[in-house]
Design a protein around this motif. Structure first.
Motif, PDB file in Angstrom:
ATOM      1  N   LEU A  87     -21.767  39.776 136.159  1.00 27.97           N
ATOM      2  CA  LEU A  87     -21.832  39.370 137.391  1.00 27.97           C
ATOM      3  C   LEU A  87     -22.840  37.985 137.738  1.00 27.97           C
ATOM      4  O   LEU A  87     -22.339  37.259 138.245  1.00 27.97           O
ATOM      5  N   TYR A  88     -23.942  38.219 137.095  1.00 25.94           N
ATOM      6  CA  TYR A  88     -24.946  37.206 136.997  1.00 25.94           C
ATOM      7  C   TYR A  88     -24.351  35.765 136.547  1.00 25.94           C
ATOM      8  O   TYR A  88     -24.202  34.687 137.225  1.00 25.94           O
ATOM      9  N   ALA A  89     -23.544  35.889 135.259  1.00 26.26           N
ATOM     10  CA  ALA A  89     -22.995  34.812 134.569  1.00 26.26           C
ATOM     11  C   ALA A  89     -21.712  34.190 135.589  1.00 26.26           C
ATOM     12  O   ALA A  89     -21.801  32.951 135.830  1.00 26.26           O
ATOM     13  N   THR A  90     -21.126  35.137 136.109  1.00 27.19           N
ATOM     14  CA  THR A  90     -19.741  34.765 136.766  1.00 27.19           C
ATOM     15  C   THR A  90     -20.229  33.887 138.113  1.00 27.19           C
ATOM     16  O   THR A  90     -19.637  32.990 138.520  1.00 27.19           O
ATOM     17  N   ASP A  91     -21.357  34.649 138.923  1.00 29.50           N
ATOM     18  CA  ASP A  91     -22.197  33.899 140.110  1.00 29.50           C
ATOM     19  C   ASP A  91     -22.546  32.446 139.807  1.00 29.50           C
ATOM     20  O   ASP A  91     -22.366  31.718 140.462  1.00 29.50           O
ATOM     21  N   GLU A 147     -24.292  28.131 128.101  1.00 29.19           N
ATOM     22  CA  GLU A 147     -24.411  29.394 127.439  1.00 29.19           C
ATOM     23  C   GLU A 147     -23.930  30.306 128.726  1.00 29.19           C
ATOM     24  O   GLU A 147     -23.371  31.214 128.436  1.00 29.19           O
ATOM     25  N   LYS A 148     -24.162  30.056 129.831  1.00 26.82           N
ATOM     26  CA  LYS A 148     -23.966  31.024 131.043  1.00 26.82           C
ATOM     27  C   LYS A 148     -22.493  30.835 131.250  1.00 26.82           C
ATOM     28  O   LYS A 148     -21.837  31.949 131.555  1.00 26.82           O
ATOM     29  N   ALA A 149     -22.021  29.841 131.244  1.00 28.57           N
ATOM     30  CA  ALA A 149     -20.542  29.591 131.366  1.00 28.57           C
ATOM     31  C   ALA A 149     -19.618  30.397 130.358  1.00 28.57           C
ATOM     32  O   ALA A 149     -18.806  31.226 130.675  1.00 28.57           O
TER      33      ALA A 149
END
Length: 645
Positions: free
Chosen positions: A462-466, A444-446
């Protein structure tokens, strides 16, 4: 019932008469009775395009076996090998000006007949409709007629087709069409268990091969996640992708493949480290494998320059995310620059390299002005590469963290576990997640990182990309499966004990059948039918390791297709082959172009009875369609729905 009738009315648009519905029922039932198609499982391709494309076109040795099955003693070993290479590389062989025999009409006739004979053997378990869909459009009629010629009365007709093809000088094209059809039919579906990228020279060529294949899925690997993060503009991922490329002198994939402009990096490295031999950053590969596009001395300086930037970017990212619990991996601030030492986990070590002109001891994670400018240029280059966007988009449309298909669970790394064998929990904003739920969360985060609009929700983006960086090397990441990544230690510390990257307990437990059964239960797969297909950790065959674990329920198929692994593994990887009769492992040879590269195939599990399409996931969908059509047929007969003329 009213809702069911509405659905049947929609279905009647496609099948407007009872006869049409009945015909489709007959067709689908017949398909379900056919043997299942052959599935191929590859893992950890690591940019080795030549080896992978050979394995794809040769079906990991199955084409060679079919030639032997078809001709046996009728053709010598040398003739069989020549025919096999023609099937694998028809355009290259026939396009070679030194290939004289291609202009010989008799050779063309014999070759076409041989290729047709092999096609007949391979196509025996497919419907004529499915075979026609795989045929090149321009030659579909002629190929179809030649494949299904079995009547003595049509002998003259068959000969006339062949004569016409050769007389109008289309023999070479027809041979290419037949060869590519054989390649296409041998592999029904393809599963890539992660790590297409890094180390090898041409991941982009592998991606093009996969995109052009008719049925493929990818289970992301940690190296893939790193590139996915780079494509989304994450600085830590970009720096790490470049660190790996420069450390393996693998510049082709960056410049020629994706058009990444690395000249600014080379200029910066030469300016800052021009007098530094950068001995700790020399290429990993042997001299014969080094690309001559970049001088090894310059490559080492580039590697050091981007490695320092990477450590800074990772430090900033770790500080942004205290929930990662990775403060102990902040090492730049543990350096005593005057004494040339670093403190790690309470012990002090002497640094192999003490030249740090771009690090401010008072603020070691701050990028210099020139480093900031360089990273802005590199981020722009990665996020604006059209081909990279195309390939990463394919990762999302055809890929995921894991896949469950035909009772097989496919994932790259591991299902993280604790020392007691329980699934390891990862704290998230929605609570502690483990097992399948953890895999779903990472997936899901990806997706959020790739598809989320950063202008609408910059913090969420930003959170998801990190998170891609954590997927790459986080201790609880299912893709990484290790306690820590020791890049800093490998670069700067001599003591080998600091280089160790302890594996997650999964890798010990997964050798046991009860662990596999626990994972089957977590993913809803019947243990008596299921298998787990895993990659990530090379199987050291030379040291007696086996790819078969957990009493035959788990297969680790990363045997090291990457040349960088060959000295450790003793072989060049595995293909797992799952057809209607058995599971088999093909053990790859170290690929050498123009030589005999046919893998050794070993049957590792015989099916109790031949598996039919109706027993597969796709077959279950077809049987559901049959059930729906039977209801429609009954509705026609009962007069609930009127037939359309």
């Amino acid at each position: 019932m009213a809702r069911d009738l509405d659905y049947l009315k929609l279905l009647s648009v496609q099948f407007p008469t009872a006869t049409a519905a009945a015909a489709e029922i007959i067709n689908l039932r017949a398909i379900c009775g056919l043997p299942k198609g052959t599935e191929y499982f590859f893992s950890d391709l690591h940019g080795e395009s030549e080896a992978f494309i050979y394995l794809m076109r040769s079906s990991s040795g199955v084409v060679r076996a079919k030639i032997d099955e078809t001709f046996g003693n009728l053709l010598s070993e040398e003739e069989q090998l020549r025919l096999a290479n023609l099937i694998y590389y028809p355009r290259e062989i026939l396009g070679n000006p030194h290939c004289r025999e291609k202009e010989n009409p008799e050779w063309q006739k014999i070759t076409i007949n041989r290729l047709v004979a092999i096609c007949k053997v391979i196509s025996s378990k497919y419907t004529r409709s499915k075979i026609r869909k795989k045929m090149p459009k321009d030659y579909a009629y002629a190929i179809d007629e030649l494949l299904h010629y079995d009547d003595e009365d049509k002998k003259l007709y068959h000969q006339e087709i062949l004569r016409s093809i050769i007389d109008i000088r289309m023999g070479e094209d027809f041979i290419i069409a037949l060869s590519e059809l054989i390649q296409n039919m041998t592999i029904d579906s393809l599963h890539i268990i992660g790590d297409v990228f890094d180390r090898g020279p041409h991941a982009e060529l592998i991606m093009e091969e996969l995109i052009n294949f008719h049925d493929v899925d990818i289970q992301w690997g940690n190296h893939d996640a790193d590139w996915m993060g780079a494509a989304c503009g994450n600085p830590a991922c970009i720096a790490n992708v470049l660190r790996i490329a420069t450390s393996y002198n693998s510049f082709d994939v960056l410049e020629d493949g994706y058009g990444i402009n690395i000249r600014p990096l080379s200029m910066y490295a030469q300016e800052v480290y021009g007098d530094d031999p950068c001995l700790c950053f020399r290429t990993h590969l042997l001299d014969e494998n080094i690309s001559d596009s970049v001088n090894p001395d310059l490559a080492a300086r580039m590697c050091k320059a981007i490695s320092i930037i990477m450590l800074k970017e990772e430090g900033k990212l770790i500080r942004r995310h205290p929930e990662y619990h990775l403060d102990h991996r902040l090492l730049l601030d543990k350096i005593d620059f005057e004494r040339g030492t670093v403190e790690i986990e309470g012990e002090e070590y002497v640094l192999r390299d003490r030249n740090f002109p771009s690090i401010d001891p008072k603020d070691p994670y701050r990028l210099t002005e020139k480093e900031e400018e360089l990273m802005e240029t590199l981020i722009y280059s990665f996020t604006h590469s059209r081909l990279l966007k195309k390939h990463i988009h394919f990762f999302f449309t055809n890929g995921s963290m894991y896949k469950v298909v035909n009772n097989n669970i496919l994932y790259h790394g591991c299902i993280p576990m604790e020392e007691d064998g329980e699934f390891m929990a990862f704290e998230t904003e929605r609570g502690a997640l483990s097992g399948k739920a953890l895999m779903d969360y990472f997936n899901e985060k990806a997706i959020e990182a790739y598809f989320m609009d950063g202008e609408i929700d910059p913090n969420g983006k930003l959170y998801a990309t990190d998170f891609f960086w954590y997927m790459w090397c986080g201790p609880k990441s299912p893709l990484f499966g290790k306690e820590k990544i020791t890049t800093f230690e490998h670069c700067f510390i001599e003591d080998p004990k600091t280089h160790k990257e302890p594996f997650n307990p999964y890798y010990s437990f997964s050798k046991e059948e009860k662990c596999a059964d626990k994972i089957f239960a977590e993913f809803g797969v019947k243990p008596e039918l299921g298998h787990i297909v895993n990659g990530h950790v090379p199987v050291k065959t030379g040291k007696g390791e086996s790819p078969i674990r957990a009493n035959g329920k788990l297969f680790v198929i990363d045997g090291g297709i990457s040349k960088a692994y060959h000295s450790k593994t003793g072989i060049a990887g595995y293909t797992l082959i799952y057809n209607s009769r058995h599971l088999a492992l093909a053990e790859h040879k170290d690929f050498k172009k123009g030589e005999e590269n046919t893998p050794e195939i070993q049957i590792v599990e015989q099916m109790k009875s031949r598996i039919r399409v109706g027993e597969t996931d796709n077959g279950k969908q077809l049987l559901q369609q049959v059930s729906d059509l039977e209801e429609l047929l009954q509705a026609y007969r009962d007069g609930d729905i009127r037939e359309k003329a």
